[in-house]
Design a protein around this motif. Structure first.
Motif, PDB file in Angstrom:
ATOM      1  N   GLY A 213       0.837  -1.180   0.151  1.00  0.00           N
ATOM      2  CA  GLY A 213       0.028  -0.316  -0.059  1.00  0.00           C
ATOM      3  C   GLY A 213       0.991   1.270  -0.052  1.00  0.00           C
ATOM      4  N   LEU A 214       0.262   2.222   0.294  1.00  0.00           N
ATOM      5  CA  LEU A 214       0.870   3.900   0.385  1.00  0.00           C
ATOM      6  C   LEU A 214       0.888   4.044   2.000  1.00  0.00           C
ATOM      7  N   ASP A 215       1.996   4.354   2.498  1.00  0.00           N
ATOM      8  CA  ASP A 215       2.051   5.014   3.913  1.00  0.00           C
ATOM      9  C   ASP A 215       2.038   6.619   3.706  1.00  0.00           C
ATOM     10  N   PHE A 216       1.432   7.288   4.584  1.00  0.00           N
ATOM     11  CA  PHE A 216       1.373   8.608   4.711  1.00  0.00           C
ATOM     12  C   PHE A 216       1.951   9.075   6.450  1.00  0.00           C
ATOM     13  N   ALA A 217       2.885   9.792   6.326  1.00  0.00           N
ATOM     14  CA  ALA A 217       3.589  10.113   7.359  1.00  0.00           C
ATOM     15  C   ALA A 217       2.771  11.614   8.000  1.00  0.00           C
ATOM     16  N   VAL A 218       1.740  11.037   8.720  1.00  0.00           N
ATOM     17  CA  VAL A 218       0.917  12.184   9.558  1.00  0.00           C
ATOM     18  C   VAL A 218       0.840  11.770  11.064  1.00  0.00           C
ATOM     19  N   PRO A 219       0.482  13.085  11.839  1.00  0.00           N
ATOM     20  CA  PRO A 219       0.730  12.643  13.366  1.00  0.00           C
ATOM     21  C   PRO A 219      -0.496  11.759  13.781  1.00  0.00           C
ATOM     22  N   GLN A 220      -0.207  11.209  14.875  1.00  0.00           N
ATOM     23  CA  GLN A 220      -0.942  10.456  15.900  1.00  0.00           C
ATOM     24  C   GLN A 220      -2.516  11.057  15.831  1.00  0.00           C
ATOM     25  N   GLY A 221      -3.602  10.218  15.504  1.00  0.00           N
ATOM     26  CA  GLY A 221      -4.823  11.100  15.769  1.00  0.00           C
ATOM     27  C   GLY A 221      -5.385  11.723  14.894  1.00  0.00           C
ATOM     28  N   THR A 222      -4.626  11.748  13.544  1.00  0.00           N
ATOM     29  CA  THR A 222      -5.130  12.488  12.478  1.00  0.00           C
ATOM     30  C   THR A 222      -6.446  11.950  11.987  1.00  0.00           C
ATOM     31  N   PRO A 223      -7.346  12.379  11.606  1.00  0.00           N
ATOM     32  CA  PRO A 223      -8.669  11.681  11.077  1.00  0.00           C
ATOM     33  C   PRO A 223      -8.556  11.166   9.912  1.00  0.00           C
ATOM     34  N   ILE A 224      -8.964   9.882   9.704  1.00  0.00           N
ATOM     35  CA  ILE A 224      -8.807   9.343   8.176  1.00  0.00           C
ATOM     36  C   ILE A 224     -10.125   9.353   7.707  1.00  0.00           C
ATOM     37  N   LYS A 225     -10.482   9.849   6.109  1.00  0.00           N
ATOM     38  CA  LYS A 225     -11.710  10.007   5.462  1.00  0.00           C
ATOM     39  C   LYS A 225     -11.625   8.876   4.459  1.00  0.00           C
ATOM     40  N   ALA A 226     -13.061   8.472   4.232  1.00  0.00           N
ATOM     41  CA  ALA A 226     -13.138   7.540   3.179  1.00  0.00           C
ATOM     42  C   ALA A 226     -12.878   8.318   1.732  1.00  0.00           C
ATOM     43  N   PRO A 227     -11.976   7.613   1.158  1.00  0.00           N
ATOM     44  CA  PRO A 227     -11.589   8.224  -0.241  1.00  0.00           C
ATOM     45  C   PRO A 227     -12.669   8.295  -1.434  1.00  0.00           C
ATOM     46  N   ALA A 228     -13.575   7.234  -1.224  1.00  0.00           N
ATOM     47  CA  ALA A 228     -14.827   7.236  -2.031  1.00  0.00           C
ATOM     48  C   ALA A 228     -16.079   6.610  -1.012  1.00  0.00           C
ATOM     49  N   ALA A 229     -17.315   6.558  -1.397  1.00  0.00           N
ATOM     50  CA  ALA A 229     -18.537   6.016  -0.656  1.00  0.00           C
ATOM     51  C   ALA A 229     -18.431   4.595  -0.634  1.00  0.00           C
ATOM     52  N   GLY A 230     -18.757   4.107   0.398  1.00  0.00           N
ATOM     53  CA  GLY A 230     -18.582   2.533   0.647  1.00  0.00           C
ATOM     54  C   GLY A 230     -19.265   1.924   1.867  1.00  0.00           C
ATOM     55  N   GLU A 231     -19.178   0.750   1.969  1.00  0.00           N
ATOM     56  CA  GLU A 231     -19.662  -0.004   3.071  1.00  0.00           C
ATOM     57  C   GLU A 231     -18.605  -0.550   3.968  1.00  0.00           C
ATOM     58  N   VAL A 232     -18.543  -0.575   5.050  1.00  0.00           N
ATOM     59  CA  VAL A 232     -17.751  -1.193   6.108  1.00  0.00           C
ATOM     60  C   VAL A 232     -17.893  -2.555   6.192  1.00  0.00           C
ATOM     61  N   ILE A 233     -16.759  -3.362   5.784  1.00  0.00           N
ATOM     62  CA  ILE A 233     -16.908  -4.747   5.657  1.00  0.00           C
ATOM     63  C   ILE A 233     -16.202  -5.729   6.670  1.00  0.00           C
ATOM     64  N   LEU A 234     -15.396  -4.995   7.683  1.00  0.00           N
ATOM     65  CA  LEU A 234     -14.439  -5.595   8.448  1.00  0.00           C
ATOM     66  C   LEU A 234     -13.678  -4.743   9.183  1.00  0.00           C
ATOM     67  N   VAL A 235     -13.823  -4.937  10.331  1.00  0.00           N
ATOM     68  CA  VAL A 235     -12.820  -4.382  11.485  1.00  0.00           C
ATOM     69  C   VAL A 235     -12.096  -5.276  12.103  1.00  0.00           C
ATOM     70  N   GLY A 236     -11.042  -4.844  12.675  1.00  0.00           N
ATOM     71  CA  GLY A 236     -10.221  -5.884  13.654  1.00  0.00           C
ATOM     72  C   GLY A 236      -9.131  -5.176  14.270  1.00  0.00           C
ATOM     73  N   ASP A 237      -8.621  -6.081  15.211  1.00  0.00           N
ATOM     74  CA  ASP A 237      -6.942  -5.564  15.610  1.00  0.00           C
ATOM     75  C   ASP A 237      -6.309  -6.710  15.599  1.00  0.00           C
ATOM     76  N   TYR A 238      -5.472  -6.471  14.504  1.00  0.00           N
ATOM     77  CA  TYR A 238      -4.689  -7.625  13.915  1.00  0.00           C
ATOM     78  C   TYR A 238      -3.184  -7.539  14.460  1.00  0.00           C
ATOM     79  N   PHE A 239      -2.528  -8.635  14.524  1.00  0.00           N
ATOM     80  CA  PHE A 239      -1.067  -8.906  14.889  1.00  0.00           C
ATOM     81  C   PHE A 239      -0.236  -7.888  13.968  1.00  0.00           C
ATOM     82  N   PHE A 240      -0.139  -8.035  12.748  1.00  0.00           N
ATOM     83  CA  PHE A 240       0.717  -7.005  11.869  1.00  0.00           C
ATOM     84  C   PHE A 240       0.110  -5.551  11.613  1.00  0.00           C
TER      85      PHE A 240
END
Length: 273
Positions: free
Chosen positions: A173-200
């Protein structure tokens, strides 16, 4: 006339049509890139498959149908084929070289995990792979994506990565160097299909934009959505963090097409050879 003579001299053919905006934006047929194929102007959308998986098909400029094909990073240079309504449509994959990145991690378990962590990683991989392979009928709201955060790119797509001297999977993917707590916005409309807290990946959100076009956002400090939520373009889905295998706060953003991780820079008009 001069252009025609030049093309004939070089053994090239004039295009059968003038490329539309989406074709000009997305057609980057390299490993980890995208191929855009003309499917004609039938009254109904043709169906297309690549490597056995369904492909995104849209109508461009209200006239012709195009297939938008994700090309896996490991694809070799040369001829490829897409199956369209029982016939094969060919395209050529060009060459692209990716740089190396060497990262030092203090936690050796994130380089060579033990048996317990390996079992967890395998479970989480299966869950995420299922999300990447989802193919919903919805049409993407937009294919020129917004950046999910405003900030400099710190690691491009496709880097060959070495953790503590050991080579692991390329950067998907792409990495963006932005500070902790910066809001992340959906780049296009969509539906959330998975959330999790993963090892990597740490805290992670998958968003389905339609027809196999999937965004994944990881290393979040906070998740503000749940599975089943419908997001409008620009909706906040979480905040930047450093969870999972991360050396500091940043956003890692994947884009997947027909279960192939492709360069997100293509979709924000920032692609470079």
């Amino acid at each position: 006339m001069r252009l025609l003579l030049l093309l004939l001299t070089l053994g090239l053919a004039l295009p059968a049509h003038a490329e539309g905006f989406i074709s000009r934006l997305l057609n980057k047929p390299f490993p980890g890139g995208v191929a855009v194929l003309d499917l004609g102007n039938a009254s109904q959308a043709p169906t297309a498959r690549y490597q056995g998986k369904p492909v995104l098909v849209i109508r461009e400029d209200g006239k012709r149908w195009i297939a938008i094909v994700g090309i896996p990073l490991g694809t070799k240079q040369g001829a490829q084929q897409v199956e369209v309504e029982g016939r094969n449509l060919g395209f050529e994959v060009g060459e692209r070289h990716y740089r190396e990145q060497r990262i030092t991690l203090k936690n050796q378990q994130q380089v060579t995990p033990n048996a317990k962590n390996l079992a967890r990683i395998e479970r989480e991989l299966a869950e995420q792979t299922k999300a990447y392979r989802l193919f919903s009928p919805r049409q993407p709201s937009n294919l020129l994506f917004d950046k999910p955060v405003n900030g400099p790119l710190s690691s491009p797509f496709g880097l060959r990565r070495f953790f503590n001297g050991e080579e692991r999977n390329p950067h998907s993917g792409l990495d963006f160097a932005v500070p902790q707590g910066t809001p992340i916005k959906a780049p296009a409309a969509g539906e959330v299909i998975l959330v999790g807290d993963y090892f990597f990946n740490g805290r992670t959100v998958f968003v389905d934009h339609g027809q196999g076009l999937i965004s994944m956002f990881c290393h979040l400090s906070q998740i503000d959505v749940k599975v089943g939520d419908s997001l409008q373009r620009g909706a906040v889905l979480g905040k930047v963090g450093a969870t999972g295998r991360a050396t500091g706060p940043h956003l890692h953003w994947n884009v997947s097409l027909n279960d192939a991780r492709v360069d997100p820079a293509i979709f924000i008009g920032a692609f470079k050879r």
